[in-house]
Motif scaffolding. Sequence first.
Motif, PDB file in Angstrom:
ATOM      1  N   VAL A  29       2.759  -0.831  -0.095  1.00 43.14           N
ATOM      2  CA  VAL A  29       4.052  -1.493  -0.042  1.00 43.14           C
ATOM      3  C   VAL A  29       4.524  -1.701  -1.475  1.00 43.14           C
ATOM      4  CG1 VAL A  29       5.366  -3.458   0.806  1.00 43.14           C
ATOM      5  CG2 VAL A  29       3.395  -2.627   2.108  1.00 43.14           C
ATOM      6  N   VAL A  30       5.654  -1.094  -1.809  1.00 40.71           N
ATOM      7  CA  VAL A  30       6.239  -1.175  -3.142  1.00 40.71           C
ATOM      8  C   VAL A  30       7.339  -2.237  -3.108  1.00 40.71           C
ATOM      9  CG1 VAL A  30       7.524   0.058  -4.934  1.00 40.71           C
ATOM     10  CG2 VAL A  30       5.723   1.235  -3.641  1.00 40.71           C
ATOM     11  N   PHE A  31       7.299  -3.167  -4.051  1.00 38.97           N
ATOM     12  CA  PHE A  31       8.256  -4.267  -4.086  1.00 38.97           C
ATOM     13  C   PHE A  31       9.206  -4.136  -5.272  1.00 38.97           C
ATOM     14  CE2 PHE A  31       5.026  -6.127  -1.390  1.00 38.97           C
ATOM     15  CZ  PHE A  31       5.736  -6.953  -0.522  1.00 38.97           C
ATOM     16  N   GLU A  32      10.504  -4.222  -4.975  1.00 35.57           N
ATOM     17  CA  GLU A  32      11.497  -4.326  -6.048  1.00 35.57           C
ATOM     18  C   GLU A  32      11.241  -5.575  -6.891  1.00 35.57           C
ATOM     19  OE1 GLU A  32      16.286  -5.285  -6.670  1.00 35.57           O
ATOM     20  OE2 GLU A  32      15.484  -5.063  -4.644  1.00 35.57           O
ATOM     21  N   GLN A  33      10.688  -6.598  -6.286  1.00 34.76           N
ATOM     22  CA  GLN A  33      10.522  -7.895  -6.949  1.00 34.76           C
ATOM     23  C   GLN A  33       9.446  -7.883  -8.028  1.00 34.76           C
ATOM     24  OE1 GLN A  33      10.649  -7.394  -3.578  1.00 34.76           O
ATOM     25  NE2 GLN A  33      12.755  -8.127  -3.341  1.00 34.76           N
ATOM     26  N   ILE A  34       8.691  -6.801  -8.145  1.00 34.11           N
ATOM     27  CA  ILE A  34       7.605  -6.712  -9.126  1.00 34.11           C
ATOM     28  C   ILE A  34       7.883  -5.560 -10.088  1.00 34.11           C
ATOM     29  CG2 ILE A  34       5.127  -6.358  -9.458  1.00 34.11           C
ATOM     30  CD1 ILE A  34       4.672  -7.348  -6.643  1.00 34.11           C
ATOM     31  N   GLU A  44       0.078 -16.182  -3.083  1.00 33.06           N
ATOM     32  CA  GLU A  44       0.381 -16.953  -4.295  1.00 33.06           C
ATOM     33  C   GLU A  44      -0.379 -16.382  -5.494  1.00 33.06           C
ATOM     34  OE1 GLU A  44       2.520 -19.301  -4.849  1.00 33.06           O
ATOM     35  OE2 GLU A  44       3.132 -19.966  -2.855  1.00 33.06           O
ATOM     36  N   ALA A  45      -1.669 -16.100  -5.290  1.00 34.07           N
ATOM     37  CA  ALA A  45      -2.461 -15.529  -6.379  1.00 34.07           C
ATOM     38  C   ALA A  45      -1.960 -14.147  -6.757  1.00 34.07           C
ATOM     39  CB  ALA A  45      -3.935 -15.473  -5.970  1.00 34.07           C
ATOM     40  N   LEU A  46      -1.543 -13.388  -5.756  1.00 35.25           N
ATOM     41  CA  LEU A  46      -1.049 -12.042  -6.016  1.00 35.25           C
ATOM     42  C   LEU A  46       0.208 -12.065  -6.869  1.00 35.25           C
ATOM     43  CD1 LEU A  46      -0.961  -8.953  -5.478  1.00 35.25           C
ATOM     44  CD2 LEU A  46       0.433  -9.476  -3.491  1.00 35.25           C
ATOM     45  N   ALA A  90       1.067 -10.507 -10.442  1.00 34.58           N
ATOM     46  CA  ALA A  90       2.156  -9.538 -10.535  1.00 34.58           C
ATOM     47  C   ALA A  90       3.274  -9.986 -11.468  1.00 34.58           C
ATOM     48  CB  ALA A  90       2.740  -9.282  -9.149  1.00 34.58           C
ATOM     49  N   GLN A  91       3.231 -11.234 -11.888  1.00 31.81           N
ATOM     50  CA  GLN A  91       4.256 -11.813 -12.755  1.00 31.81           C
ATOM     51  C   GLN A  91       5.642 -11.764 -12.099  1.00 31.81           C
ATOM     52  OE1 GLN A  91       3.973  -9.946 -16.650  1.00 31.81           O
ATOM     53  NE2 GLN A  91       1.940 -10.797 -17.019  1.00 31.81           N
ATOM     54  N   LEU A  92       5.684 -12.052 -10.813  1.00 32.20           N
ATOM     55  CA  LEU A  92       6.949 -12.128 -10.117  1.00 32.20           C
ATOM     56  C   LEU A  92       7.777 -13.286 -10.670  1.00 32.20           C
ATOM     57  CD1 LEU A  92       7.702 -11.639  -6.424  1.00 32.20           C
ATOM     58  CD2 LEU A  92       8.310 -13.838  -7.406  1.00 32.20           C
ATOM     59  N   ASP A  93       9.053 -13.050 -10.911  1.00 35.45           N
ATOM     60  CA  ASP A  93       9.963 -14.075 -11.427  1.00 35.45           C
ATOM     61  C   ASP A  93      10.346 -14.996 -10.269  1.00 35.45           C
ATOM     62  OD1 ASP A  93      12.056 -15.606 -12.412  1.00 35.45           O
ATOM     63  OD2 ASP A  93      12.923 -13.957 -13.577  1.00 35.45           O
ATOM     64  N   LYS A  94       9.591 -16.059 -10.098  1.00 35.05           N
ATOM     65  CA  LYS A  94       9.766 -16.930  -8.940  1.00 35.05           C
ATOM     66  C   LYS A  94      11.142 -17.582  -8.899  1.00 35.05           C
ATOM     67  CE  LYS A  94       4.944 -18.140  -8.009  1.00 35.05           C
ATOM     68  NZ  LYS A  94       3.978 -19.252  -7.852  1.00 35.05           N
ATOM     69  N   ARG A 149      13.767 -16.694  -6.015  1.00 32.63           N
ATOM     70  CA  ARG A 149      13.767 -17.852  -5.106  1.00 32.63           C
ATOM     71  C   ARG A 149      12.507 -17.903  -4.242  1.00 32.63           C
ATOM     72  NH1 ARG A 149      20.101 -18.233  -3.044  1.00 32.63           N
ATOM     73  NH2 ARG A 149      21.040 -17.808  -5.073  1.00 32.63           N
ATOM     74  N   TRP A 150      11.389 -17.693  -4.887  1.00 32.27           N
ATOM     75  CA  TRP A 150      10.105 -17.820  -4.203  1.00 32.27           C
ATOM     76  C   TRP A 150      10.027 -19.187  -3.540  1.00 32.27           C
ATOM     77  CZ3 TRP A 150       6.356 -14.469  -3.048  1.00 32.27           C
ATOM     78  CH2 TRP A 150       5.115 -14.971  -2.666  1.00 32.27           C
ATOM     79  N   PRO A 151       9.555 -19.303  -2.313  1.00 35.31           N
ATOM     80  CA  PRO A 151       8.756 -18.320  -1.565  1.00 35.31           C
ATOM     81  C   PRO A 151       9.522 -17.520  -0.501  1.00 35.31           C
ATOM     82  CG  PRO A 151       8.452 -20.472  -0.591  1.00 35.31           C
ATOM     83  CD  PRO A 151       9.453 -20.656  -1.697  1.00 35.31           C
ATOM     84  N   LEU A 152      10.792 -17.191  -0.724  1.00 36.65           N
ATOM     85  CA  LEU A 152      11.543 -16.459   0.290  1.00 36.65           C
ATOM     86  C   LEU A 152      10.833 -15.177   0.730  1.00 36.65           C
ATOM     87  CD1 LEU A 152      15.308 -16.706  -0.795  1.00 36.65           C
ATOM     88  CD2 LEU A 152      14.273 -17.602   1.293  1.00 36.65           C
TER      89      LEU A 152
END
Length: 278
Positions: free
Chosen positions: A67-72, A92-94, A98-102, A106-109
Amino acid sequence: MKALTLTLSLLLLALSGLHAAPAAAADAPATSARFILLGEVHDNAEQHRLRAAWLAELMKDGRRSTVVFEQIPAQRTPALANLPAEARHDAEALVELAQLDKKNWRWPLHKPLFEASLQAGAAVAGGNLSREELRPLMKGVSAETWPADLRRLLEQTPWGEAQQSAMIRAIDEGHCGALPAAMQAPMALAQRARDAAMARAMLAAREGGAERVVLIAGNGHVDRELGVPRYLEAAGVPASEIRAIGYLEQGQEGPGRFDSRVLTAPAEREDPCKSLRR
């Protein structure tokens, strides 16, 4: 019989919670395609819930999936290739790894999608360009600023005046008509770069052994005529192996070329154009 059961289950799942949707998002071509692209309206939590449930059901077939995420950012994929034990079932650890810009996402959407991927044992990869990679693209309109592999993908992808005009129109509408004209071409170039980067990430996942690659991205990136599918086809992927599914809100059915669409109620939000117009 197993394939029929899976298709019927996905169909029922797609129908649940939809307010005015063709149920084609759960059709047989989507379940059998090698490259599946799931669009979204970024702040619509119901769409994320529906897609997460659909993913969980889809991946019960046991096919090796990524699964490829635009968010990462794609540059974080090597760090995700061998997840530490604590991140293998912990979204959460993932996303920390991944350094997702929370804040901006708007994490955790998007958390249900990460949880569904991890629980199914799918690999998780980044697809986007980082801010540092995008910044030079916004300073000019030359593809010379692209990384070499993305530039090659650009050069082999047919792109004419019709596509450029449609891209700029979509960008202008997405910015409520408030984007300065001088910014339109650089924004279009940056959008194309991101689409090419996500296509590159999906191709890399296939080369890494994935039997199926799923992209989670905004509807503009999933558009068959302007987005990631165009670059996949230019790289040699048969159109029949690609399935693009738009997740749209009622009243937003217009733009975008998708194989199928799912419609949900609009998310509650303030007028997104208010601050732009001001």
